[in-house]
Design an enzyme around this catalytic site. Sequence first.
Site, PDB file in Angstrom:
ATOM      1  N   ALA A 137      -9.929 -13.441  39.690  1.00 14.63           N
ATOM      2  CA  ALA A 137      -9.260 -13.758  38.414  1.00 14.63           C
ATOM      3  C   ALA A 137      -9.803 -15.057  37.837  1.00 14.63           C
ATOM      4  CB  ALA A 137      -7.752 -13.822  38.610  1.00 14.63           C
ATOM      5  N   LYS A 180     -16.942 -30.172  23.136  1.00 13.29           N
ATOM      6  CA  LYS A 180     -16.688 -29.670  24.497  1.00 13.29           C
ATOM      7  C   LYS A 180     -15.216 -29.283  24.649  1.00 13.29           C
ATOM      8  CE  LYS A 180     -18.189 -29.456  28.935  1.00 13.29           C
ATOM      9  NZ  LYS A 180     -17.366 -28.383  29.444  1.00 13.29           N
ATOM     10  N   GLU A 222     -22.061 -33.785  35.050  1.00 14.21           N
ATOM     11  CA  GLU A 222     -20.662 -33.843  34.573  1.00 14.21           C
ATOM     12  C   GLU A 222     -19.769 -34.576  35.578  1.00 14.21           C
ATOM     13  OE1 GLU A 222     -19.345 -29.924  33.210  1.00 14.21           O
ATOM     14  OE2 GLU A 222     -20.055 -30.512  31.225  1.00 14.21           O
ATOM     15  N   ASN A 245      -6.632 -11.426  43.534  1.00 11.16           N
ATOM     16  CA  ASN A 245      -7.174 -12.797  43.541  1.00 11.16           C
ATOM     17  C   ASN A 245      -6.572 -13.570  44.707  1.00 11.16           C
ATOM     18  OD1 ASN A 245      -8.881 -14.735  42.012  1.00 11.16           O
ATOM     19  ND2 ASN A 245      -6.993 -15.890  41.854  1.00 11.16           N
ATOM     20  N   LYS A 246      -7.374 -14.487  45.235  1.00  9.30           N
ATOM     21  CA  LYS A 246      -6.958 -15.327  46.366  1.00  9.30           C
ATOM     22  C   LYS A 246      -5.655 -16.069  46.113  1.00  9.30           C
ATOM     23  CE  LYS A 246     -10.903 -17.030  48.760  1.00  9.30           C
ATOM     24  NZ  LYS A 246     -12.020 -17.938  48.765  1.00  9.30           N
TER      25      LYS A 246
HETATM   26  P1  FAD Z   1     -14.961 -17.937  38.632  1.00  3.98           P
HETATM   27  O1  FAD Z   1     -14.475 -18.315  37.297  1.00  3.98           O
HETATM   28  O2  FAD Z   1     -15.358 -19.047  39.552  1.00  3.98           O
HETATM   29  O3  FAD Z   1     -13.842 -17.039  39.329  1.00  3.98           O
HETATM   30  C1  FAD Z   1     -13.961 -16.452  40.594  1.00  3.98           C
HETATM   31  C2  FAD Z   1     -12.567 -16.080  41.063  1.00  3.98           C
HETATM   32  O4  FAD Z   1     -12.653 -15.289  42.243  1.00  3.98           O
HETATM   33  C3  FAD Z   1     -11.691 -17.289  41.418  1.00  3.98           C
HETATM   34  O5  FAD Z   1     -10.424 -17.145  40.849  1.00  3.98           O
HETATM   35  C4  FAD Z   1     -11.609 -17.244  42.942  1.00  3.98           C
HETATM   36  O6  FAD Z   1     -10.400 -17.769  43.458  1.00  3.98           O
HETATM   37  C5  FAD Z   1     -11.702 -15.737  43.191  1.00  3.98           C
HETATM   38  N1  FAD Z   1     -12.203 -15.393  44.522  1.00  3.98           N
HETATM   39  C6  FAD Z   1     -13.345 -15.821  45.118  1.00  3.98           C
HETATM   40  N2  FAD Z   1     -13.496 -15.265  46.314  1.00  3.98           N
HETATM   41  C7  FAD Z   1     -12.423 -14.453  46.496  1.00  3.98           C
HETATM   42  C8  FAD Z   1     -12.028 -13.567  47.540  1.00  3.98           C
HETATM   43  N3  FAD Z   1     -12.752 -13.409  48.648  1.00  3.98           N
HETATM   44  N4  FAD Z   1     -10.872 -12.883  47.390  1.00  3.98           N
HETATM   45  C9  FAD Z   1     -10.104 -13.021  46.258  1.00  3.98           C
HETATM   46  N5  FAD Z   1     -10.453 -13.827  45.246  1.00  3.98           N
HETATM   47  C10 FAD Z   1     -11.596 -14.529  45.351  1.00  3.98           C
HETATM   48  N6  FAD Z   1     -20.019 -22.778  32.427  1.00  3.98           N
HETATM   49  C11 FAD Z   1     -19.962 -22.871  31.071  1.00  3.98           C
HETATM   50  O7  FAD Z   1     -20.248 -21.882  30.370  1.00  3.98           O
HETATM   51  N7  FAD Z   1     -19.586 -24.026  30.462  1.00  3.98           N
HETATM   52  C12 FAD Z   1     -19.223 -25.134  31.155  1.00  3.98           C
HETATM   53  O8  FAD Z   1     -18.891 -26.169  30.569  1.00  3.98           O
HETATM   54  C13 FAD Z   1     -19.261 -25.069  32.583  1.00  3.98           C
HETATM   55  N8  FAD Z   1     -18.879 -26.121  33.315  1.00  3.98           N
HETATM   56  C14 FAD Z   1     -18.864 -26.035  34.683  1.00  3.98           C
HETATM   57  C15 FAD Z   1     -18.423 -27.141  35.421  1.00  3.98           C
HETATM   58  C16 FAD Z   1     -18.407 -27.077  36.796  1.00  3.98           C
HETATM   59  C17 FAD Z   1     -17.926 -28.271  37.574  1.00  3.98           C
HETATM   60  C18 FAD Z   1     -18.817 -25.888  37.462  1.00  3.98           C
HETATM   61  C19 FAD Z   1     -18.767 -25.826  38.978  1.00  3.98           C
HETATM   62  C20 FAD Z   1     -19.256 -24.797  36.746  1.00  3.98           C
HETATM   63  C21 FAD Z   1     -19.281 -24.855  35.346  1.00  3.98           C
HETATM   64  N9  FAD Z   1     -19.699 -23.753  34.565  1.00  3.98           N
HETATM   65  C22 FAD Z   1     -19.676 -23.838  33.192  1.00  3.98           C
HETATM   66  C23 FAD Z   1     -20.082 -22.500  35.214  1.00  3.98           C
HETATM   67  C24 FAD Z   1     -18.858 -21.562  35.210  1.00  3.98           C
HETATM   68  O9  FAD Z   1     -17.741 -22.223  35.744  1.00  3.98           O
HETATM   69  C25 FAD Z   1     -19.124 -20.278  35.980  1.00  3.98           C
HETATM   70  O10 FAD Z   1     -20.298 -19.686  35.496  1.00  3.98           O
HETATM   71  C26 FAD Z   1     -17.930 -19.326  35.801  1.00  3.98           C
HETATM   72  O11 FAD Z   1     -16.786 -19.872  36.421  1.00  3.98           O
HETATM   73  C27 FAD Z   1     -18.240 -17.940  36.379  1.00  3.98           C
HETATM   74  O12 FAD Z   1     -17.125 -17.109  36.198  1.00  3.98           O
HETATM   75  P2  FAD Z   1     -16.735 -16.049  37.335  1.00  3.98           P
HETATM   76  O13 FAD Z   1     -15.620 -15.243  36.790  1.00  3.98           O
HETATM   77  O14 FAD Z   1     -17.952 -15.354  37.816  1.00  3.98           O
HETATM   78  O15 FAD Z   1     -16.232 -16.951  38.545  1.00  3.98           O
HETATM   79  P1  NAD Z   2     -28.336 -25.999  38.407  1.00  7.33           P
HETATM   80  O1  NAD Z   2     -29.151 -24.989  39.098  1.00  7.33           O
HETATM   81  O2  NAD Z   2     -28.207 -25.954  36.947  1.00  7.33           O
HETATM   82  O3  NAD Z   2     -28.866 -27.461  38.784  1.00  7.33           O
HETATM   83  C1  NAD Z   2     -29.130 -27.817  40.124  1.00  7.33           C
HETATM   84  C2  NAD Z   2     -30.021 -29.033  40.177  1.00  7.33           C
HETATM   85  O4  NAD Z   2     -30.218 -29.392  41.549  1.00  7.33           O
HETATM   86  C3  NAD Z   2     -31.407 -28.778  39.590  1.00  7.33           C
HETATM   87  O5  NAD Z   2     -31.708 -29.812  38.694  1.00  7.33           O
HETATM   88  C4  NAD Z   2     -32.308 -28.769  40.816  1.00  7.33           C
HETATM   89  O6  NAD Z   2     -33.628 -29.255  40.543  1.00  7.33           O
HETATM   90  C5  NAD Z   2     -31.571 -29.718  41.759  1.00  7.33           C
HETATM   91  N1  NAD Z   2     -31.939 -29.538  43.176  1.00  7.33           N
HETATM   92  C6  NAD Z   2     -32.211 -28.373  43.829  1.00  7.33           C
HETATM   93  N2  NAD Z   2     -32.517 -28.625  45.127  1.00  7.33           N
HETATM   94  C7  NAD Z   2     -32.396 -29.957  45.307  1.00  7.33           C
HETATM   95  C8  NAD Z   2     -32.581 -30.819  46.416  1.00  7.33           C
HETATM   96  N3  NAD Z   2     -32.940 -30.364  47.618  1.00  7.33           N
HETATM   97  N4  NAD Z   2     -32.394 -32.158  46.244  1.00  7.33           N
HETATM   98  C9  NAD Z   2     -32.025 -32.654  45.040  1.00  7.33           C
HETATM   99  N5  NAD Z   2     -31.855 -31.873  43.942  1.00  7.33           N
HETATM  100  C10 NAD Z   2     -32.024 -30.550  44.065  1.00  7.33           C
HETATM  101  O7  NAD Z   2     -26.907 -25.929  39.129  1.00  7.33           O
HETATM  102  P2  NAD Z   2     -25.493 -26.516  38.708  1.00  7.33           P
HETATM  103  O8  NAD Z   2     -25.620 -27.823  38.027  1.00  7.33           O
HETATM  104  O9  NAD Z   2     -24.674 -26.423  39.949  1.00  7.33           O
HETATM  105  O10 NAD Z   2     -24.962 -25.459  37.660  1.00  7.33           O
HETATM  106  C11 NAD Z   2     -24.709 -24.101  38.058  1.00  7.33           C
HETATM  107  C12 NAD Z   2     -24.512 -23.266  36.819  1.00  7.33           C
HETATM  108  O11 NAD Z   2     -23.316 -23.656  36.132  1.00  7.33           O
HETATM  109  C13 NAD Z   2     -25.642 -23.423  35.814  1.00  7.33           C
HETATM  110  O12 NAD Z   2     -25.891 -22.186  35.210  1.00  7.33           O
HETATM  111  C14 NAD Z   2     -25.095 -24.363  34.787  1.00  7.33           C
HETATM  112  O13 NAD Z   2     -25.662 -24.141  33.498  1.00  7.33           O
HETATM  113  C15 NAD Z   2     -23.621 -24.011  34.797  1.00  7.33           C
HETATM  114  N6  NAD Z   2     -22.847 -25.190  34.380  1.00  7.33           N
HETATM  115  C16 NAD Z   2     -22.710 -25.391  33.057  1.00  7.33           C
HETATM  116  C17 NAD Z   2     -22.039 -26.514  32.623  1.00  7.33           C
HETATM  117  C18 NAD Z   2     -21.896 -26.738  31.138  1.00  7.33           C
HETATM  118  O14 NAD Z   2     -22.277 -25.871  30.358  1.00  7.33           O
HETATM  119  N7  NAD Z   2     -21.347 -27.851  30.712  1.00  7.33           N
HETATM  120  C19 NAD Z   2     -21.509 -27.419  33.542  1.00  7.33           C
HETATM  121  C20 NAD Z   2     -21.692 -27.186  34.909  1.00  7.33           C
HETATM  122  C21 NAD Z   2     -22.374 -26.052  35.320  1.00  7.33           C
END
Ligand code: FAD
Ligand code: NAD
Length: 404
Positions: A11, A378, A170, A37-38
């Site tokens: 979820a 944002k 971030e 969902n978990k």
């Molecule tokens: P999720 O949204 O992570 O959902 C997965 C769900 O599955 C969760 O509710 C979890 O509890 C559940 N789940 C997992 N395993 C199990 C299990 N075994 N049993 C039951 N339930 C389970 N993307 C953007 O577009 N813009 C952003 O600004 C952005 N910022 C980000 C910031 C951070 C810090 C991070 C980590 C990621 C960010 N991303 C961003 C990436 C984005 O969060 C992911 O791409 C997105 O959450 C993927 O959606 P999803 O539904 O695949 O997974």
């Molecule tokens: P990412 O793959 O975007 O970035 C990972 C970074 O780690 C890369 O710059 C890579 O060169 C570096 N790296 C890899 N191996 C390493 C090593 N051994 N030592 C040091 N650095 C190393 O992964 P992410 O930042 O976790 O993001 C995951 C996904 O979530 C991406 O698709 C990203 O676009 C998305 N995301 C989006 C937002 C946003 O839109 N604001 C915010 C967070 C995440």
Amino acid sequence: MNKPTILVLGAGYGGLTTVVNLQKQLGENEADIVLVNKNDYHYETTWLHEAAAGTIAASKARYDISNVVNHSKVSFVKATVQQINVQEKKVITTDGDMTYDYLVIALGSEGETFGIPGLDKYALSLTSLNAARNIREHIEYQFASWSLDEEKDDSKLTFVVGGAGFTGIEFLGELGNRVPTLCKEFNVSQEKVRILCVEAAPMVLPGFDEELVEYAVAQLKKKGIEFSIGTPVVEATPEGVKIKVAENEFEFVKSRTVLWAAGVRGNHLIETSGIENNRARVRVEQDMRAPNFDDVFVVGDCAFLFNEEADRPYPPTAQIAMQQAVVVAINIVRLMKGEETVAFVPELKGSVCSLGHNDAIGDALGRKFTGKSASALKKVIDNRALFLVGGPSLVAKKGKFRFL
Ligand code: FAD
Ligand code: NAD
């Protein structure tokens, strides 16, 4: 035909958006929609860096699933999925075995460690709301522990972030904002605190607009954050991390806190599901179905799609997960009616990377943004995601309105 069972696993953005769209399109007697969902709450994965740094309360980043699902159409099961077997059409969960007519896998991602020794054991990752809570408490504990420590072990006040992708940057923005408060609270001089970001690639935010990256690095440096660029982390130990600084040359940074943000892979359950995958991600067909399984859809971070135009995969993002989910819901309804499915066509609106609640960089809507305007954008994006799932009442409850 009997009422089909639509089983949605996860979820997050992908799973919940699928369910919300299905419940809009299907009547009570047309299908059994089961959401597993978990937790009985959804958390905003895109806000985890804030909860981890402690700049928002964890409770702000979550809401009850029961607030957004229509219980006359959807059965919610709080359970952990343990195994998926698509050959037998069976899903094993902590609440028992389940079967389906249509399966939607939306279980999100896990941190990628690339087999680097020690990371699994000694690094922290932003993988769930509880993981974020754990990081926040760990950071606070380091400050408290240093204050009590007669020897003043500085590794307690050294924070290493591995990876300068969006997640790493971030998190650094939030931590940079939180440190002055922590220093005050624990009576620690700010010069004692070291925050180091280690990136393997030759630049921060590889592939992003260079001018915006320059702005972000300058802003983070003002908060005291150091960068080590082009220097991969090669090992983690309980004492810190080993960094490769040149050919056959390594440095060891003593640190009690290593936040690993170097990319993601799909959910490990995909690897034993019987579906062809690479790093637990499924290269889906154009209509979001798994190859060779016409009744299985994969959405969000578990799905892999190639952007032919840019000659690289689409990044795993919430933006894409939510767009995919809309198409998954449409396609399930079409299959139920015996109609052809439609292809998923991503509509990329750009990216905004926050640098704390008051600053950001953005390359979106055909324009570049920095500072307060990027930060406001944002928040609009964050609020829009809430709106798409839970409408105006969810935005009113959970939205971000601190625009200045
Ligand atoms: P999720 O949204 O992570 O959902 C997965 C769900 O599955 C969760 O509710 C979890 O509890 C559940 N789940 C997992 N395993 C199990 C299990 N075994 N049993 C039951 N339930 C389970 N993307 C953007 O577009 N813009 C952003 O600004 C952005 N910022 C980000 C910031 C951070 C810090 C991070 C980590 C990621 C960010 N991303 C961003 C990436 C984005 O969060 C992911 O791409 C997105 O959450 C993927 O959606 P999803 O539904 O695949 O997974
Ligand atoms: P990412 O793959 O975007 O970035 C990972 C970074 O780690 C890369 O710059 C890579 O060169 C570096 N790296 C890899 N191996 C390493 C090593 N051994 N030592 C040091 N650095 C190393 O992964 P992410 O930042 O976790 O993001 C995951 C996904 O979530 C991406 O698709 C990203 O676009 C998305 N995301 C989006 C937002 C946003 O839109 N604001 C915010 C967070 C995440």
